[in-house]
Design a protein around this motif. Structure first.
Motif, PDB file in Angstrom:
ATOM      1  N   ALA A  18      -8.627  -9.470  -0.255  1.00  0.00           N
ATOM      2  CA  ALA A  18      -8.119  -9.981   1.017  1.00  0.00           C
ATOM      3  C   ALA A  18      -8.743  -9.237   2.196  1.00  0.00           C
ATOM      4  O   ALA A  18      -9.096  -9.836   3.214  1.00  0.00           O
ATOM      5  CB  ALA A  18      -6.596  -9.843   1.050  1.00  0.00           C
ATOM      6  N   GLY A 201      -7.497 -12.458  -4.122  1.00  0.00           N
ATOM      7  CA  GLY A 201      -7.154 -11.864  -2.833  1.00  0.00           C
ATOM      8  C   GLY A 201      -7.826 -12.566  -1.664  1.00  0.00           C
ATOM      9  O   GLY A 201      -7.204 -12.789  -0.622  1.00  0.00           O
ATOM     10  N   LEU A 204      -6.026 -15.750  -0.393  1.00  0.00           N
ATOM     11  CA  LEU A 204      -4.711 -15.688   0.237  1.00  0.00           C
ATOM     12  C   LEU A 204      -4.803 -16.221   1.663  1.00  0.00           C
ATOM     13  O   LEU A 204      -5.672 -15.835   2.429  1.00  0.00           O
ATOM     14  CB  LEU A 204      -4.179 -14.256   0.244  1.00  0.00           C
ATOM     15  CG  LEU A 204      -3.925 -13.620  -1.128  1.00  0.00           C
ATOM     16  CD1 LEU A 204      -3.395 -12.209  -0.959  1.00  0.00           C
ATOM     17  CD2 LEU A 204      -2.944 -14.455  -1.946  1.00  0.00           C
ATOM     18  N   ARG A 205      -3.883 -17.119   1.985  1.00  0.00           N
ATOM     19  CA  ARG A 205      -3.884 -17.729   3.316  1.00  0.00           C
ATOM     20  C   ARG A 205      -2.450 -17.830   3.826  1.00  0.00           C
ATOM     21  O   ARG A 205      -1.536 -18.128   3.070  1.00  0.00           O
ATOM     22  CB  ARG A 205      -4.498 -19.138   3.269  1.00  0.00           C
ATOM     23  CG  ARG A 205      -5.976 -19.153   2.947  1.00  0.00           C
ATOM     24  CD  ARG A 205      -6.496 -20.590   2.883  1.00  0.00           C
ATOM     25  NE  ARG A 205      -7.933 -20.649   2.672  1.00  0.00           N
ATOM     26  CZ  ARG A 205      -8.512 -20.616   1.486  1.00  0.00           C
ATOM     27  NH1 ARG A 205      -7.774 -20.513   0.391  1.00  0.00           N
ATOM     28  NH2 ARG A 205      -9.826 -20.687   1.377  1.00  0.00           N
ATOM     29  N   TRP A 206      -2.304 -17.625   5.141  1.00  0.00           N
ATOM     30  CA  TRP A 206      -0.985 -17.713   5.753  1.00  0.00           C
ATOM     31  C   TRP A 206      -1.030 -18.697   6.909  1.00  0.00           C
ATOM     32  O   TRP A 206      -2.059 -18.956   7.495  1.00  0.00           O
ATOM     33  CB  TRP A 206      -0.517 -16.344   6.238  1.00  0.00           C
ATOM     34  CG  TRP A 206      -0.399 -15.365   5.117  1.00  0.00           C
ATOM     35  CD1 TRP A 206      -1.286 -14.397   4.783  1.00  0.00           C
ATOM     36  CD2 TRP A 206       0.639 -15.300   4.139  1.00  0.00           C
ATOM     37  NE1 TRP A 206      -0.869 -13.720   3.659  1.00  0.00           N
ATOM     38  CE2 TRP A 206       0.311 -14.245   3.248  1.00  0.00           C
ATOM     39  CE3 TRP A 206       1.815 -16.029   3.935  1.00  0.00           C
ATOM     40  CZ2 TRP A 206       1.127 -13.903   2.177  1.00  0.00           C
ATOM     41  CZ3 TRP A 206       2.621 -15.682   2.872  1.00  0.00           C
ATOM     42  CH2 TRP A 206       2.271 -14.625   2.006  1.00  0.00           C
ATOM     43  N   SER A 258      -4.631 -20.610  -7.677  1.00  0.00           N
ATOM     44  CA  SER A 258      -5.372 -21.236  -6.581  1.00  0.00           C
ATOM     45  C   SER A 258      -5.843 -22.636  -6.927  1.00  0.00           C
ATOM     46  O   SER A 258      -6.171 -23.424  -6.039  1.00  0.00           O
ATOM     47  CB  SER A 258      -6.571 -20.363  -6.194  1.00  0.00           C
ATOM     48  OG  SER A 258      -7.403 -20.132  -7.311  1.00  0.00           O
ATOM     49  N   ALA A 275      -1.205 -23.493  -0.102  1.00  0.00           N
ATOM     50  CA  ALA A 275      -1.841 -22.185   0.095  1.00  0.00           C
ATOM     51  C   ALA A 275      -0.805 -21.131   0.471  1.00  0.00           C
ATOM     52  O   ALA A 275      -0.864 -19.988  -0.012  1.00  0.00           O
ATOM     53  CB  ALA A 275      -2.916 -22.288   1.164  1.00  0.00           C
ATOM     54  N   TRP A 276       0.152 -21.499   1.314  1.00  0.00           N
ATOM     55  CA  TRP A 276       1.201 -20.557   1.704  1.00  0.00           C
ATOM     56  C   TRP A 276       2.027 -20.139   0.495  1.00  0.00           C
ATOM     57  O   TRP A 276       2.331 -18.953   0.298  1.00  0.00           O
ATOM     58  CB  TRP A 276       2.114 -21.187   2.757  1.00  0.00           C
ATOM     59  CG  TRP A 276       3.077 -20.221   3.379  1.00  0.00           C
ATOM     60  CD1 TRP A 276       2.907 -19.516   4.532  1.00  0.00           C
ATOM     61  CD2 TRP A 276       4.362 -19.837   2.853  1.00  0.00           C
ATOM     62  NE1 TRP A 276       4.013 -18.718   4.771  1.00  0.00           N
ATOM     63  CE2 TRP A 276       4.916 -18.895   3.761  1.00  0.00           C
ATOM     64  CE3 TRP A 276       5.093 -20.194   1.727  1.00  0.00           C
ATOM     65  CZ2 TRP A 276       6.162 -18.313   3.562  1.00  0.00           C
ATOM     66  CZ3 TRP A 276       6.346 -19.610   1.515  1.00  0.00           C
ATOM     67  CH2 TRP A 276       6.867 -18.688   2.438  1.00  0.00           C
ATOM     68  N   SER A 279       0.077 -17.802  -1.825  1.00  0.00           N
ATOM     69  CA  SER A 279      -0.005 -16.462  -1.244  1.00  0.00           C
ATOM     70  C   SER A 279       1.320 -15.720  -1.384  1.00  0.00           C
ATOM     71  O   SER A 279       1.359 -14.541  -1.763  1.00  0.00           O
ATOM     72  CB  SER A 279      -0.412 -16.556   0.230  1.00  0.00           C
ATOM     73  OG  SER A 279      -1.648 -17.210   0.379  1.00  0.00           O
ATOM     74  N   THR A 282       2.000 -14.724  -5.000  1.00  0.00           N
ATOM     75  CA  THR A 282       1.124 -13.634  -5.442  1.00  0.00           C
ATOM     76  C   THR A 282       1.643 -12.278  -4.955  1.00  0.00           C
ATOM     77  O   THR A 282       1.688 -11.299  -5.713  1.00  0.00           O
ATOM     78  CB  THR A 282      -0.307 -13.858  -4.946  1.00  0.00           C
ATOM     79  OG1 THR A 282      -0.795 -15.114  -5.443  1.00  0.00           O
ATOM     80  CG2 THR A 282      -1.239 -12.753  -5.419  1.00  0.00           C
TER      81      THR A 282
END
Length: 297
Positions: A18, A201, A204-206, A258, A275-276, A279, A282
């Motif tokens: 990340a 890593g 990972l997306r927010w 993913s 995606a949220w 993440s 995880t």
């Protein structure tokens, strides 16, 4: 504390991925290429090599596979009954439902190797590889009417499915891999785990979760708490013991993969929402997996 320390190296690689994605290696093309390398070359090599030579006991594996199927379908059903909480369109719900039952094979293989060595890797590889087609059937079946994609085509092109089938077939044939070929596959497999965790890593997306927080919380609870509990109960009921029981609970407790995001985007679904959830699952898995590993002793 000991179980948390066991997970620390693997989740440190996820964190490093990340950080690298947002700093030193921030080009999208770098990570897209790395994901393809891991998915199509390195991880299939690891699975094939582990399965081709492992002493797999069919009598002991069958209850494990049946319990794995039960865990997978229970995650689907439990996620599905939470639909009234979501406040989402049908396509958005079908996209996010994947996060209730899909599993991150990279993390599973890494932890299985720490717990039970090469045989643990082979057994987790066999379990995960045989569950991939069923996870794809559930996911593609739910999304197919809203987007484009053919179920048989998705399965026929899946490198993890192909590597699993090839490794099991080679194992059953009684043949042995030549040492130079084994050495090559071992080196590719060693790279698969580290690079796979870095790629997790980087992915990972927010952003905004969308829908209701209660709905997202339900899906995360199904994936990280209810599925492992179901796995524990099914394992005991079917007589799964020892290493196989440990790996069944670990498989059930893995965070979402993913591949759920990739499939949602490919079939016109809710990519950002998926995606949220991936993440969040995880990051929360650092603590939930530690708890399950502690209970396993």
């Amino acid at each position: 504390m000991q179980s948390l320390l066991l997970l620390l190296p693997d989740f440190s690689l996820i964190l490093l991925g990340a950080v690298l994605r947002r700093g030193l290696l921030d080009a999208d093309g770098v990570w897209a290429g790395l994901e393809k390398l891991v998915y199509f070359v390195l991880f299939p090599a690891l699975l094939f090599n582990a399965l081709a030579s492992a002493p797999l006991d069919a009598g002991r594996m069958l209850p494990l596979f049946l319990a794995g199927l039960g865990v997978l379908f229970s995650g689907f059903v439990l996620g599905w009954v939470g639909q009234p909480l979501m406040g989402l369109s049908s396509i958005a719900f079908a996209s996010r439902l994947q996060c209730a039952y899909r599993f991150n094979t990279y993390i599973g293989i890494a932890i299985a190797g720490k717990l039970h060595g090469a045989l643990g890797v082979a057994t987790m590889g066999a379990l995960s590889g045989t569950m991939v087609p069923f996870a794809n059937i559930l996911a593609v079946g739910m999304l197919a009417r809203h987007g484009q994609g053919r179920l048989l085509g998705e399965l026929a092109r899946n490198p993890l499915v192909l590597a699993t089938l090839a490794g099991l077939a080679f194992n059953l044939s009684g043949l042995e891999l030549a040492e130079p070929l084994q050495a090559v596959l071992r080196r590719l497999g060693d790279a698969a785990v580290a690079l796979g965790l870095l790629a997790v890593g980087a992915a990972l997306r927010w952003g905004k979760v969308g829908g209701s927080l209660a709905g997202a919380t339900w899906l995360l609870a199904v994936k990280l708490a209810l599925m492992p509990a179901v796995g524990w109960g099914l394992g005991r009921a079917l007589g799964v013991e020892g290493m196989a029981f440990d790996l069944l609970v670990l498989f059930a407790a893995l965070p979402s993969a993913s591949s759920a995001y990739i499939l949602a985007m490919r079939m016109g679904g809710d990519g950002p929402g998926v995606a949220w959830l991936i993440s969040a699952s995880t990051l929360l898995a650092v603590f939930s997996l530690s708890a399950w590993l502690y209970l396993l002793g």
